[in-house]
Design an enzyme around this catalytic site. Sequence first.
Site, mmCIF file in Angstrom:
data_model
loop_
_atom_site.group_PDB
_atom_site.id
_atom_site.type_symbol
_atom_site.label_atom_id
_atom_site.label_comp_id
_atom_site.label_asym_id
_atom_site.label_seq_id
_atom_site.Cartn_x
_atom_site.Cartn_y
_atom_site.Cartn_z
ATOM 1 N N ASP A 1 -6.568 -2.756 3.221
ATOM 2 C CA ASP A 1 -5.484 -3.649 2.803
ATOM 3 C C ASP A 1 -5.687 -5.081 3.287
ATOM 4 O OD1 ASP A 1 -4.058 -1.433 1.678
ATOM 5 O OD2 ASP A 1 -3.409 -0.907 3.703
ATOM 6 N N LYS B 1 -7.398 -4.917 -5.153
ATOM 7 C CA LYS B 1 -6.071 -5.252 -4.646
ATOM 8 C C LYS B 1 -5.939 -6.765 -4.481
ATOM 9 C CE LYS B 1 -5.232 -0.941 -2.087
ATOM 10 N NZ LYS B 1 -4.845 -0.357 -0.780
ATOM 11 N N ASP C 1 0.853 -1.176 0.000
ATOM 12 C CA ASP C 1 0.000 0.000 0.000
ATOM 13 C C ASP C 1 0.896 1.235 0.000
ATOM 14 O OD1 ASP C 1 -2.331 1.590 0.310
ATOM 15 O OD2 ASP C 1 -1.956 1.703 2.460
#
Length: 1132
Positions: free
Chosen positions: A823, A798, A412
Amino acid sequence: MQMVPSLPPASECAGEEKRVGTRTVFVGNHPVSETEAYIAQRFCDNRIVSSKYTLWNFLPKNLFEQFRRIANFYFLIIFLVQVTVDTPTSPVTSGLPLFFVITVTAIKQGYEDCLRHRADNEVNKSTVYIIENAKRVRKESEKIKVGDVVEVQADETFPCDLILLSSCTTDGTCYVTTASLDGESNCKTHYAVRDTIALCTAESIDTLRAAIECEQPQPDLYKFVGRINIYSNSLEAVARSLGPENLLLKGATLKNTEKIYGVAVYTGMETKMALNYQGKSQKRSAVEKSINAFLIVYLFILLTKAAVCTTLKYVWQSTPYNDEPWYNQKTQKERETLKVLKMFTDFLSFMVLFNFIIPVSMYVTVEMQKFLGSFFISWDKDFYDEEINEGALVNTSDLNEELGQVDYVFTDKTGTLTENSMEFIECCIDGHKYKGVTQEVDGLSQTDGTLTYFDKVDKNREELFLRALCLCHTVEIKTNDAVDGATESAELTYISSSPDEIALVKGAKRYGFTFLGNRNGYMRVENQRKEIEEYELLHTLNFDAVRRRMSVIVKTQEGDILLFCKGADSAVFPRVQNHEIELTKVHVERNAMDGYRTLCVAFKEIAPDDYERINRQLIEAKMALQDREEKMEKVFDDIETNMNLIGATAVEDKLQDQAAETIEALHAAGLKVWVLTGDKMETAKSTCYACRLFQTNTELLELTTKTIEESERKEDRLHELLIEYRKKLLHEFPKSTRSFKKAWTEHQEYGLIIDGSTLSLILNSSQDSSSNNYKSIFLQICMKCTAVLCCRMAPLQKAQIVRMVKNLKGSPITLSIGDGANDVSMILESHVGIGIKGKEGRQAARNSDYSVPKFKHLKKLLLAHGHLYYVRIAHLVQYFFYKNLCFILPQFLYQFFCGFSQQPLYDAAYLTMYNICFTSLPILAYSLLEQHINIDTLTSDPRLYMKISGNAMLQLGPFLYWTFLAAFEGTVFFFGTYFLFQTASLEENGKVYGNWTFGTIVFTVLVFTVTLKLALDTRFWTWINHFVIWGSLAFYVFFSFFWGGIIWPFLKQQRMYFVFAQMLSSVSTWLAIILLIFISLFPEILLIVLKNVRRRSARRNLSCRRASDSLSARPSVRPLLLRTFSDESNVL
């Protein structure tokens, strides 16, 4: 009266996650009407059970779990064969090691479960106070029922999940810390619904008649959906929505609040804390897969040996007079036994004889190595961070060696590469940039280009912008003064889960507008004229990663209703009038290129009639118990339209210390680093240059909305770009070599930039002939790039990126590192997940495999700890198979000289103790303490990491090397002793030793050789290594004397009596043992000498080059052997 919905059986009460529907909870367990019958509710009690076993089920359950492991089950079968079939070795030889392994594991698991029982009892027996019949009643925590009203005092832990009804504060708020749940130590504010705020005594709370409808238990700590129906005397229900801000979680602690009252909605194993006990999906390392592959190979060797010996036995017996002598005729039973059945029995007997080739104790040793080795990460002082007063944390020890095998790093940006410590830099209002503050209170410092001047640019627009910054947020205020309200002299402390919001509020304060907090639903702002303005907070449209914006609806003192919105430019620009965008867009892009985080600010006035409609829609959405989030998102989209753009902000997020050096080291180690961020492309791109992900000579390939929209058909343009980029990269890298990591420095470096919308287009492209291979082409491009930047990424995107790379050919090892809740998805998806203990909560750290305070710690974690962990455990695995093959091969060769009669070469005691006592501790110490290369060297020369990548030490080549080495040494052990037995000189009286003395000599040479082999491989000597290596050899000698020096009454045959002492009484035996050990280790010693000569020569040549060259050069990388045998200097 609302009826309780049908409930699941009691057996399904705990831990069920896949429930549907809702539950109804009656506050105080009182019916809402005195005239209607009350149906007793069936919910779980408040007992917490984190233990796995009970006293009566421990033995069967633990045994069942342990025998699910293949190696344990295999040895159980061998043991049963020894018990039921006439085998050459005693059942003790396999039963005792198995019993030892099972017992050690059972004791460990039983002790851990005992501690869990003790901890459960402390929680379950703790004292709580329940409100019953308007009185405080003392109870044990486990006796709380759903619906009970619980009183919690300051600094106490909530005993179950409670809905806040009231507190000692006038506004019905309380402060809570959730450090035990998610690690966040800052206080969070929770709210009671306004209809129950006044019920702050036991008598008044007992008069409440209400029913709560809420979702069934689920483990997400940050989500809750419900509503409370409050009944007055007229039985007209007033409904209020409930969300996570109303829920007090079990395990959280009440702070800065004298007491609260709450109603229990989830108890015991249905609380969110209990539902989070369940572990994450099990991740398996590459080493584990190699172990399984090696087991299959050695099982094949075992079966082959047994089959060969069985076949040769019957071939040998087919020769006349070889089967049985005349004085040992077969019995009637033996003659009647079928030959096929006898052959099968013999086959099983040979398997029992050779079964020690499978290392039963290896699993226990590997587990101990992983568990004990994980403490070295936690103890590493280099990982300690003074700012948060914490170090590294290991959440799972099963992946230690995987840290040394990483191919791709996904990181990230905000809070990971950057500090996440935001500072307000400048703002833009109506296209004019403002920077700094003047001494005048009626104007801002405005700068356009290089010209600095002060201009009265529409004072109302300036103040509107600053009011938006003061109102559009979720910042909470904490004053050090306990007086009534915040004043100008009071020191304000802002608290928020988002550092961006704090930076904006502080930026507004610099310009004269100070946010003074929220009191009783009114937001208070001090303007430039020191006047206090109050705004009634009507609704908050919370931020989420999908919308990428947040809004508030407030009502001014004049009665005007305003909506203020702030968010990413891509989320705000489409929702404002087009003619307002261009001037602001220029400044936003310029700020993004400078590396600043940008947010756009907009507003709109809402007419009273429109607000009535909006308010109704929001209340309906908030009251929904099913699909509440989807309904609220739809209402938010309808509200946040036709806004007026005011301006934009620029906030600086500084790069973390040593972030650039860490990325450079990872690149030098051969790792590919990808940045996955939600930021806009320009900001992320600037950060990537700053942290040296992109070099000045890196050619960037862009697959973004900007490049795709150059064509009318996006898919056609995307297809053209993909083909163009692939051709360029294939021309640069004509062949896909195995060592493509080295090619990075030999060719032009390329970087790829892609945004979220383009990624969606690639993943969801239409299935025609030109676009069905977008994903394949995209991955080909990515693999050729040294670095990839993915911007404007949603959390699920992601995870999609990580999953795509994981599924590439060759199954590369992936690592994800991040600090925020967005995340978590990629952290869980990757092979190794690392959480940063950041400022956006601890969700990432809590869901990770490892957590570290800063990104810079990733360098040592991978290059030093990961490297060493992999080398240690790889050597451990190879060594276990090596020493067991050395152990069994002489047993196999001995069958050729005993008529394949299944006669054991070693005594049963030696068979039992070999893996348990004689050879286990040295390799365990080695696998914990070995440093074949100095840690400073590993971190300073990242290229050493490449030498072990691709599971290099457990590939076919090293495996064959260890196997042939074991075969060579095993052959030397047997035939060396055999040929020395050809003369009678071993004993002074001319007698030849018997078979047990023969086997003892072989076993002595075996134990000393495999132990000294490990000593030769050891480069980092400690007192522990000396103790376990020389201590193991001394223990073997002592045990042999002790075992052979006593006539044991429980043994039918005293085979080993005085054998060892008699053996060592001969000088020839001593010489023979020393000679055989030297011959066995001679190839190793010779290799050490050759490597030392080469190393000295390389150092001499390097010194000469340095002396002749004025430019400083980096030291050459010393190749690391695919086994851990050293070319470094040896203490031995």
